[in-house]
Structures are given as structure tokens and as C-alpha cells.
Design an enzyme around this catalytic site. Structure first.
Site, PDB file in Angstrom:
ATOM      1  N   ASP A   1       0.965  -1.402  -0.037  1.00  0.00           N
ATOM      2  CA  ASP A   1       0.020   0.130   0.109  1.00  0.00           C
ATOM      3  C   ASP A   1       1.029   1.100  -0.163  1.00  0.00           C
ATOM      4  OD1 ASP A   1      -2.903   1.118   0.489  1.00  0.00           O
ATOM      5  OD2 ASP A   1      -1.430   1.894   2.101  1.00  0.00           O
TER       6      ASP A   1
ATOM      7  N   GLU B   1      13.870 -15.541   0.176  1.00  0.00           N
ATOM      8  CA  GLU B   1      14.448 -16.572   1.153  1.00  0.00           C
ATOM      9  C   GLU B   1      13.364 -17.750   1.133  1.00  0.00           C
ATOM     10  OE1 GLU B   1      14.844 -15.121   4.846  1.00  0.00           O
ATOM     11  OE2 GLU B   1      16.419 -13.526   4.259  1.00  0.00           O
TER      12      GLU B   1
HETATM   13  C1  GLC Z   1      -4.124   3.079  -0.497  1.00  0.00           C
HETATM   14  C2  GLC Z   1      -5.331   2.341  -0.644  1.00  0.00           C
HETATM   15  C3  GLC Z   1      -6.473   3.139  -0.108  1.00  0.00           C
HETATM   16  C4  GLC Z   1      -6.031   3.779   1.055  1.00  0.00           C
HETATM   17  C5  GLC Z   1      -4.920   4.682   1.195  1.00  0.00           C
HETATM   18  C6  GLC Z   1      -4.449   4.796   2.563  1.00  0.00           C
HETATM   19  O1  GLC Z   1      -4.439   4.157  -1.718  1.00  0.00           O
HETATM   20  O2  GLC Z   1      -5.879   1.622  -1.661  1.00  0.00           O
HETATM   21  O3  GLC Z   1      -7.749   2.529   0.010  1.00  0.00           O
HETATM   22  O4  GLC Z   1      -7.188   4.753   1.671  1.00  0.00           O
HETATM   23  O5  GLC Z   1      -3.912   3.731   0.516  1.00  0.00           O
HETATM   24  O6  GLC Z   1      -3.859   3.847   3.089  1.00  0.00           O
END
Ligand code: GLC
Length: 554
Positions: A227, A276
Site C-alpha cells: 500500500d 528466502e
Molecule cells: C491506498 C489504498 C487506499 C487507502 C490509502 C491509504 O491508496 O488503496 O484505499 O485509503 O492507501 O492507506
């Protein structure tokens, strides 16, 4: 013979060498052409009838994914979380939220998915945590000067009394990226105030995430969707940007808080951990990089395996623009030896049936184009049903945090997060028992899995056919090039090594196209023809209906 992801046997499902086989694993590279299905756990299937999707719900519906024919599943977060941003605010990276079930439920999903030949990738959220994470709570409680504050970005404010934020950065969700505590210090949050940013210069943060990766790899996950992979590392000194409306710049400029070069050291370190483990565990970057060349840096051979191609996702339904995006993508990613990773929909954007502006016909054509391109592709739950964006959610049911803050992201991400319709003729359409966490439209009876199964006109059967053909045809899947064929304005035609021709008519009129001798494999236009037993035809000119993609075998 079948082989399951991360299970000790010799060959992968569908004849591909598999992860447990270390002798062939290096050559397998399953991720180069994998079709990976995103599950948004809140909205996939509800096992306990509380209106919120959960892990037992997913477990009960794995057969749908097997029947669809995907290779792997990406699960959006199910970690312990106060749900300020639907789970992207993580309070404990080693625990599941009771909303979604237990760790044992997660292990059961993993085990049973593997038994069905499906790999499982989970979300990892390293840029920020929840303000309820133990580190942040203690950092706040201990007050200014606490060493725990060094794991985040705490600062004194500007102005005579520190009443102004430490710099001019804005939250992606709107408003300042800083919140002031009663003790006078400010902390940085590039997203909601409930999502404090980690300080990635701190060794404890780096160590902690290495340990979290191992925790889940030990449980058997096949990889991670990272993310905000372009986040984490901030420019030294946290310099001002100098102007507002910064959310609009994301993905088009390098910002002092996004796409900093230092982030690549993190991925090099993570790659050594992934490597790993047996079975080719992967990382896929959610990196909103300003250019495809900058995106390609995340998928260099010693970093992550894939990066979502948001440049392609953002391309209009326009033949020239699509062709340019495909060429630029293949060239930038090919330069580092990485597969292109195509995507049309996810939980943050308007569903492509609605976004592309051409209804279901265009959405289906766009999907067949995407699935014909060399590389890997991600599907977002519900697109296989042809779900539209739900555009008429009343304000009082909306939950997207950016909806409640101004001038950030459009704040309209709830419309693609409405729970899936499985069966029956009225809400909750077999999703669970009672009211769903976001209301489903009343007119989805024809869109359920049950209603579409076996209907040769349905979008679900189109997706099933497309994935079956993609798996079987040597001209589909992995690759790094397409050969463009002559085509009129508004039409794309390309050939791939292995004898596959794809034609796409983006216009509102049928077109006639001269083609070499071919036979039709699949058309996005209902009723689509599945693979036909007939041999090649010499017909020199083929008709492509409006907003239609057709796959042909030479
Ligand atoms: C990413 C996710 C989104 C979230 C953001 C903050 O863009 O896909 O849904 O709100 O990160 O974590």
C-alpha cells in the site's frame, strides 16, 4: 497432477511448475502472466450475517474464484483496525480484526485457497498505521521527548506559539497533513488523522516491517500488495511544497513525501526476504509514480515483482491513447525486465463499466483488450459481474474518509465498494443475512453470480471463457511486445507471438478490417462465441461491432 501454491509437490495447477518445486521455481515466474483477483473483504461475502464481509465468507466462496479461473487472490486488509479508512489504518499487523474473523479463519482461507490451486497475496500497509497502534498510543501518552515519537514524524509547529503546521503538506484525503496534539506537538499523516505516518529512517520501523513480512510468509501467504509503495520515505527536512491542491499532483510529480529515491532500499531489503522463502513469493507496488520510467524503478530485478499500471488505468477509451499507453508501458517495464501489470478497476477508483463512459459493452471490450496484453492483470471483485459504480449512495451511508474532508481525493470511493450480489432477486442478494454495510441497489437481480451462471450472454461467462482461453492459448499471457497491424481510425489491431490477433473497435460504429486468415476465439460482444472447433477461414475482411474486442487465432 496439480500442485498447490506453497505446498510440496511437483507441478502447479494447469501444468505450470509450482512454488514448492525449488528446482524449477526460478524458471517459473508465475507472476509474469498471473490473473489476480482483488477481494475487498468488507464486500465480498458475509459469513456471519452481520452485513459486513468476512474471512469465513471468503472461505465459503473460494469455488467462485476457482471456477472463474484466476491464478491468485489479493486480499485488501483484514488486520485489527478501528476502520477509520476501511482497514488501511492498522492497529496490529499480526492480528485479524474481529469484524473479519480470527487468525485461524485467515489460515483456513490460505489453506483452502492453496488446496484449490489459488495463491493468496495480502495487503501490507507500511506508510502509516492506526492512531490506535501500540507504538503511537505510547508515543502520544509519553509526551514530547519520548523516544517512541521518533518512530513517527512529530514536530513543533511554526508561528509564534507553534500554532501553525510544521510545513505546508496536505493530506491526500484533504486538509493539512498535520494534526496537533493537546501537548502542542504536531504529527504527520498523509492520509486521515487516524493514520500517522511512520518514520522510515528509524531502524525500529524497518526491523518491525521485516518481522511482519516474515510473520505472514511463515503462515504461507504468497506475497504482498504494498500500500502506498511510493510513500514511506520523506525528503530530508520535510521541505515545503510551496502551493496547495497537492492531491492533484500525486502521480504526476515527485513530491517530498512521494516517490523519493530512498524507498528503493526498502524494497531491496524486502526482496531478499521474499526470496528466502520457497514458491516465488511476490510483492506488487501500489505506486502512483509520475512516469512509467519512475514506476519501473519499483520493479527492477532486485525490488518488487509487479507495479500496478495506473497510467493505463487512467487512459481514456481512445485508440491512439491506448496504443501509446501500451507501447510506453511495455517499453518502460521491458527495460527493467519486469512484466506489465494491467488493471482497470480497484477499490479506490470508479468501476470501469462506469468510468469509461460506454456501459457494459465498452467495459467488456476493455477487459478483453487488457487480458490480451502481454503481462499480468488484476481484476477487482464484481467486475466479472459487470457491476456498475453505485453513484446514488445517500450521504448518510457513505464511509470513505475522504468524503468527509474537502479538497482531497474525490471522496467517492464507496460507490465501487458496495457488497457483491451472489443470488436471489433482492438485497442482500445472498451476500449475507441482513442489511449490508453499504446498501445494494434494488436492480441488481440480473447481475448476481447465480443469474449469470450458464447464460452465454453474461459478463460472468465472458470472463470465465476469457480466462480459460488465456490459459490455453500460447499467444496470451506473458510477453513483452505486441506487433501493431494496420487499422482504421479508432481501431486497434495487434498480433502476439504464438498466433493471437486482438482487434478492438473503440468507436460507436461497426468497422470492417482486413485480417490474415484467422478464426474467432472470443468476442466481448454478446452473444460471444467461445472457442470454435472450426479451422482457419480465408475471409479477408472481418466485421468488428462498435465497442467490441475480438480475439482471433491465426
Ligand atoms: C491506498 C489504498 C487506499 C487507502 C490509502 C491509504 O491508496 O488503496 O484505499 O485509503 O492507501 O492507506
Amino acid at each position: 497432477m496439480t500442485q498447490q501454491p506453497n505446498a510440496p509437490s511437483d507441478t502447479a495447477p494447469y501444468g505450470r511448475p509450482g512454488p514448492g518445486d525449488t528446482s524449477t521455481a526460478a524458471a517459473t515466474e508465475w507472476w509474469r502472466d498471473a490473473v489476480i483477483y482483488q477481494i475487498y473483504p468488507r464486500s465480498f461475502a458475509d459469513g456471519n450475517g452481520d452485513g459486513m464481509g468476512d474471512l469465513p465468507g471468503i472461505r465459503g466462496r473460494l469455488a467462485h474464484l476457482r471456477d472463474l479461473g484466476v491464478d491468485a487472490v489479493w486480499l485488501s486488509p483484514f488486520y485489527a483496525s478501528p476502520q477509520a479508512d476501511a482497514g488501511y489504518d492498522v492497529a496490529d499487523y499480526r492480528a485479524t480484526d474481529p469484524l473479519f474473523g480470527t487468525l485461524a479463519d485467515a489460515e483456513a482461507v490460505l489453506r483452502e485457497a492453496h488446496d484449490q490451486g489459488l495463491r493468496i497475496i495480502i495487503d501490507i500497509v507500511p506508510n502509516h498505521c492506526s492512531d490506535q497502534h501500540a507504538w503511537f498510543r505510547r508515543a502520544v501518552a509519553e509526551g514530547p521527548g519520548s523516544v517512541l515519537r521518533e518512530r513517527f514524524h512529530f514536530r513543533k509547529g511554526r508561528g509564534d506559539n507553534g500554532e501553525l503546521p510544521p510545513n505546508d503538506w496536505e493530506s491526500v484525503f484533504g486538509g493539512p497533513a498535520w494534526t496537533r496534539l493537546p501537548d502542542g506537538e504536531w504529527y504527520l499523516h498523509l492520509f486521515a488523522p487516524e493514520q500517522p505516518d511512520f518514520n522510515w529512517d528509524h531502524p525500529a520501523v524497518q526491523d518491525e516491517f521485516r518481522s511482519i513480512l516474515r510473520f505472514w510468509l511463515d503462515l504461507g501467504v504468497d506475497g504482498f500488495r504494498v500500500d502506498v509503495a511510493h510513500g514511506m520515505v520523506k525528503a530530508p527536512g520535510l521541505p515545503d511544497i510551496g502551493h496547495g491542491e497537492q492531491a492533484r499532483l500525486i502521480g504526476s510529480q515527485i513530491l517530498p513525501f512521494f516517490d523519493q529515491d530512498g524507498v528503493h532500499a526498502v524494497y531491496r531489503s524486502w526482496r531478499t526476504i521474499l526470496d528466502e522463502y520457497p514458491g516465488e513469493r511476490i510483492g506488487v507496488a501500489e505506486a502512483w509514480a509520475p512516469t512509467l520510467e519512475r514506476l519501473a524503478r519499483y520493479v527492477r530485478p532486485d525490488e518488487l515483482h509487479q507495479g500496478f499500471n495506473f497510467h493505463y488505468l487512467s487512459t481514456d477509451w481512445d485508440a491512439d491513447a491506448l496504443r501509446a499507453a501500451v507501447d510506453a508501458s511495455l517499453s518502460a517495464l521491458g527495460a527493467v525486465g519486469a512484466p506489465a501489470t494491467w488493471v482497470l478497476s480497484n477499490h479506490d477508483v470508479v468501476r470501469h463499466r462506469t468510468r469509461l463512459g460506454g456501459g457494459l459493452d465498452r467495459a467488456r471490450a476493455a477487459t478483453l483488450l487488457m487480458l490480451a496484453l502481454p503481462g499480468s492483470a488484476y481484476l477487482y471483485q464484481g467486475e466479472e459481474l459487470g457491476l456498475p459504480e453505485v453513484t446514488e449512495l445517500p450521504d448518510e451511508v457513505r464511509q470513505d474518509p475522504s468524503f468527509f474532508r474537502d479538497s482531497g481525493q474525490d471522496g467517492l470511493r464507496d460507490g465501487c465498494r458496495v457488497p457483491l450480489p451472489w443470488s436471489g432477486t433482492e438485497p442482500p442478494y445472498g451476500f449475507g443475512a441482513g442489511d449490508t454495510w453499504l446498501p445494494q441497489p434494488d436492480d441488481w437481480a440480473t447481475l448476481t453470480v447465480q443469474a449469470q451462471t450458464g447464460d452465454p450472454h453474461s459478463t460472468l461467462e465472458l470472463y470465465r471463457s476469457a480466462l480459460a482461453v488465456r490459459r490455453a492459448h500460447p499467444g496470451l499471457g506473458a510477453g513483452d511486445a505486441v506487433e501493431w497491424l494496420p487499422a482504421p481510425e479508432g481501431v486497434l489491431a495487434f498480433r502476439r507471438p504464438g498466433g493471437l490477433i486482438c482487434t478492438v473497435n473503440t468507436t460507436a460504429e461497426a468497422v470492417h478490417l482486413p485480417l490474415p486468415p484467422v478464426r474467432q476465439l472470443l468476442s466481448s460482444r454478446a452473444p460471444f462465441a467461445g472457442p470454435t472447433p472450426t479451422g482457419p477461414s480465408a475471409a479477408p475482411v472481418r466485421e468488428i461491432p462498435a465497442d467490441t474486442t475480438i480475439w482471433w487465432a491465426e
